[in-house]
Design a protein around this motif. Sequence first.
Motif, PDB file in Angstrom:
ATOM      1  N   VAL A  79       0.843  -1.202   0.000  1.00 28.77           N
ATOM      2  CA  VAL A  79       0.000   0.000   0.000  1.00 28.77           C
ATOM      3  C   VAL A  79       0.875   1.248   0.000  1.00 28.77           C
ATOM      4  O   VAL A  79       2.031   1.218   0.411  1.00 28.77           O
ATOM      5  CB  VAL A  79      -0.962   0.037   1.218  1.00 28.77           C
ATOM      6  N   ASP A  80       0.309   2.334  -0.445  1.00 28.84           N
ATOM      7  CA  ASP A  80       0.965   3.637  -0.402  1.00 28.84           C
ATOM      8  C   ASP A  80       0.805   4.214   1.000  1.00 28.84           C
ATOM      9  O   ASP A  80      -0.138   3.874   1.715  1.00 28.84           O
ATOM     10  CB  ASP A  80       0.331   4.560  -1.452  1.00 28.84           C
ATOM     11  N   VAL A  81       1.704   5.102   1.382  1.00 22.65           N
ATOM     12  CA  VAL A  81       1.632   5.686   2.727  1.00 22.65           C
ATOM     13  C   VAL A  81       0.310   6.421   2.943  1.00 22.65           C
ATOM     14  O   VAL A  81      -0.213   6.460   4.055  1.00 22.65           O
ATOM     15  CB  VAL A  81       2.858   6.592   3.000  1.00 22.65           C
ATOM     16  N   ARG A  82      -0.269   6.979   1.882  1.00 22.44           N
ATOM     17  CA  ARG A  82      -1.541   7.707   2.021  1.00 22.44           C
ATOM     18  C   ARG A  82      -2.716   6.767   2.232  1.00 22.44           C
ATOM     19  O   ARG A  82      -3.775   7.193   2.685  1.00 22.44           O
ATOM     20  CB  ARG A  82      -1.776   8.579   0.788  1.00 22.44           C
ATOM     21  N   ALA A  83      -2.550   5.476   1.921  1.00 19.92           N
ATOM     22  CA  ALA A  83      -3.633   4.501   2.085  1.00 19.92           C
ATOM     23  C   ALA A  83      -3.549   3.754   3.413  1.00 19.92           C
ATOM     24  O   ALA A  83      -4.422   2.943   3.716  1.00 19.92           O
ATOM     25  CB  ALA A  83      -3.612   3.508   0.933  1.00 19.92           C
ATOM     26  N   VAL A  84      -2.528   4.046   4.201  1.00 19.55           N
ATOM     27  CA  VAL A  84      -2.361   3.348   5.478  1.00 19.55           C
ATOM     28  C   VAL A  84      -3.547   3.621   6.397  1.00 19.55           C
ATOM     29  O   VAL A  84      -4.086   2.707   7.019  1.00 19.55           O
ATOM     30  CB  VAL A  84      -1.028   3.746   6.150  1.00 19.55           C
ATOM     31  N   ARG A  85      -3.962   4.868   6.494  1.00 23.04           N
ATOM     32  CA  ARG A  85      -5.047   5.233   7.402  1.00 23.04           C
ATOM     33  C   ARG A  85      -6.334   4.473   7.086  1.00 23.04           C
ATOM     34  O   ARG A  85      -6.951   3.894   7.973  1.00 23.04           O
ATOM     35  CB  ARG A  85      -5.315   6.741   7.356  1.00 23.04           C
ATOM     36  N   THR A  86      -6.754   4.452   5.819  1.00 23.10           N
ATOM     37  CA  THR A  86      -8.006   3.787   5.472  1.00 23.10           C
ATOM     38  C   THR A  86      -7.920   2.272   5.681  1.00 23.10           C
ATOM     39  O   THR A  86      -8.884   1.656   6.132  1.00 23.10           O
ATOM     40  CB  THR A  86      -8.411   4.086   4.020  1.00 23.10           C
ATOM     41  N   ASN A  87      -6.765   1.682   5.375  1.00 18.39           N
ATOM     42  CA  ASN A  87      -6.609   0.241   5.583  1.00 18.39           C
ATOM     43  C   ASN A  87      -6.638  -0.102   7.063  1.00 18.39           C
ATOM     44  O   ASN A  87      -7.258  -1.094   7.464  1.00 18.39           O
ATOM     45  CB  ASN A  87      -5.301  -0.248   4.952  1.00 18.39           C
ATOM     46  N   VAL A  88      -5.981   0.695   7.885  1.00 22.39           N
ATOM     47  CA  VAL A  88      -5.974   0.439   9.326  1.00 22.39           C
ATOM     48  C   VAL A  88      -7.372   0.635   9.908  1.00 22.39           C
ATOM     49  O   VAL A  88      -7.811  -0.155  10.751  1.00 22.39           O
ATOM     50  CB  VAL A  88      -4.934   1.328  10.041  1.00 22.39           C
ATOM     51  N   MET A  89      -8.084   1.649   9.448  1.00 19.51           N
ATOM     52  CA  MET A  89      -9.453   1.864   9.934  1.00 19.51           C
ATOM     53  C   MET A  89     -10.342   0.673   9.582  1.00 19.51           C
ATOM     54  O   MET A  89     -11.112   0.205  10.417  1.00 19.51           O
ATOM     55  CB  MET A  89     -10.028   3.155   9.339  1.00 19.51           C
ATOM     56  N   ARG A  90     -10.223   0.164   8.350  1.00 22.60           N
ATOM     57  CA  ARG A  90     -11.032  -0.977   7.913  1.00 22.60           C
ATOM     58  C   ARG A  90     -10.708  -2.213   8.749  1.00 22.60           C
ATOM     59  O   ARG A  90     -11.613  -2.897   9.236  1.00 22.60           O
ATOM     60  CB  ARG A  90     -10.769  -1.262   6.440  1.00 22.60           C
ATOM     61  N   LEU A  91      -9.429  -2.499   8.952  1.00 22.18           N
ATOM     62  CA  LEU A  91      -9.044  -3.675   9.729  1.00 22.18           C
ATOM     63  C   LEU A  91      -9.396  -3.514  11.212  1.00 22.18           C
ATOM     64  O   LEU A  91      -9.713  -4.493  11.883  1.00 22.18           O
ATOM     65  CB  LEU A  91      -7.550  -3.946   9.561  1.00 22.18           C
ATOM     66  N   HIS A  92      -9.352  -2.288  11.711  1.00 19.36           N
ATOM     67  CA  HIS A  92      -9.695  -2.051  13.114  1.00 19.36           C
ATOM     68  C   HIS A  92     -11.197  -2.255  13.350  1.00 19.36           C
ATOM     69  O   HIS A  92     -11.598  -2.712  14.416  1.00 19.36           O
ATOM     70  CB  HIS A  92      -9.269  -0.652  13.539  1.00 19.36           C
ATOM     71  N   VAL A  93     -12.023  -1.941  12.359  1.00 22.92           N
ATOM     72  CA  VAL A  93     -13.461  -2.196  12.474  1.00 22.92           C
ATOM     73  C   VAL A  93     -13.713  -3.704  12.527  1.00 22.92           C
ATOM     74  O   VAL A  93     -14.567  -4.176  13.282  1.00 22.92           O
ATOM     75  CB  VAL A  93     -14.224  -1.538  11.303  1.00 22.92           C
ATOM     76  N   GLU A  94     -12.954  -4.481  11.735  1.00 27.39           N
ATOM     77  CA  GLU A  94     -13.104  -5.935  11.739  1.00 27.39           C
ATOM     78  C   GLU A  94     -12.617  -6.562  13.047  1.00 27.39           C
ATOM     79  O   GLU A  94     -13.125  -7.582  13.468  1.00 27.39           O
ATOM     80  CB  GLU A  94     -12.316  -6.552  10.573  1.00 27.39           C
ATOM     81  N   ASN A  95     -11.597  -5.956  13.668  1.00 28.49           N
ATOM     82  CA  ASN A  95     -11.006  -6.496  14.890  1.00 28.49           C
ATOM     83  C   ASN A  95     -10.770  -5.346  15.878  1.00 28.49           C
ATOM     84  O   ASN A  95      -9.637  -4.884  16.024  1.00 28.49           O
ATOM     85  CB  ASN A  95      -9.688  -7.213  14.549  1.00 28.49           C
ATOM     86  N   PRO A  96     -11.813  -4.880  16.553  1.00 33.07           N
ATOM     87  CA  PRO A  96     -11.667  -3.695  17.406  1.00 33.07           C
ATOM     88  C   PRO A  96     -10.783  -3.918  18.638  1.00 33.07           C
ATOM     89  O   PRO A  96     -10.275  -2.962  19.202  1.00 33.07           O
ATOM     90  CB  PRO A  96     -13.093  -3.350  17.811  1.00 33.07           C
ATOM     91  N   LEU A  97     -10.583  -5.155  19.061  1.00 33.89           N
ATOM     92  CA  LEU A  97      -9.748  -5.410  20.236  1.00 33.89           C
ATOM     93  C   LEU A  97      -8.273  -5.581  19.889  1.00 33.89           C
ATOM     94  O   LEU A  97      -7.425  -5.571  20.777  1.00 33.89           O
ATOM     95  CB  LEU A  97     -10.247  -6.657  20.981  1.00 33.89           C
ATOM     96  N   GLY A  98      -7.962  -5.758  18.623  1.00 36.90           N
ATOM     97  CA  GLY A  98      -6.572  -5.955  18.202  1.00 36.90           C
ATOM     98  C   GLY A  98      -5.810  -4.646  18.182  1.00 36.90           C
ATOM     99  O   GLY A  98      -6.349  -3.588  17.873  1.00 36.90           O
ATOM    100  N   SER A  99      -4.542  -4.733  18.531  1.00 31.52           N
ATOM    101  CA  SER A  99      -3.701  -3.541  18.486  1.00 31.52           C
ATOM    102  C   SER A  99      -3.014  -3.448  17.128  1.00 31.52           C
ATOM    103  O   SER A  99      -3.024  -4.389  16.347  1.00 31.52           O
ATOM    104  CB  SER A  99      -2.653  -3.602  19.606  1.00 31.52           C
ATOM    105  N   VAL A 100      -2.420  -2.308  16.848  1.00 31.58           N
ATOM    106  CA  VAL A 100      -1.706  -2.097  15.593  1.00 31.58           C
ATOM    107  C   VAL A 100      -0.216  -2.190  15.876  1.00 31.58           C
ATOM    108  O   VAL A 100       0.302  -1.526  16.776  1.00 31.58           O
ATOM    109  CB  VAL A 100      -2.066  -0.733  14.964  1.00 31.58           C
TER     110      VAL A 100
END
Length: 137
Positions: A79-100
Amino acid sequence: MRHKHRHTVEDENSDIDMTPMLDIVFIMLIFFIVTASFIKESGIEVNRPIASTSTPNETAHIVVSIKEDGEIWIDKRRVDVRAVRTNVMRLHVENPLGSVIVAADRNTRTHVLVAVVDQIRQAGIPNPTIATDAESR
């Protein structure tokens, strides 16, 4: 007057019915498969820095990997650095208890690491973890 003992159909078919037990086993199997948590791998191997204070963490995570040349990988995709935020938000919604976790190569340029951590914080994760290897003793 002797009474003859009559054999009934029930006596001849006194087998144990295994169907309810198999139903329970399959339901338990499905339960454990659905509730198991898996670590999402980034798809690349990085040469992480060594830290004497590093501790293992066994919970499910969102892993953002940064290669030595600055390539960023999330969920086995580059991914591009500008797409990190949206990808992390999407994965965090799928796994809200997981850390980054940010797994950066030890030779990664600092500005790339700072840009990735900044994107993760903008995604609503205040304290992403930097992955390290334990110091050899």
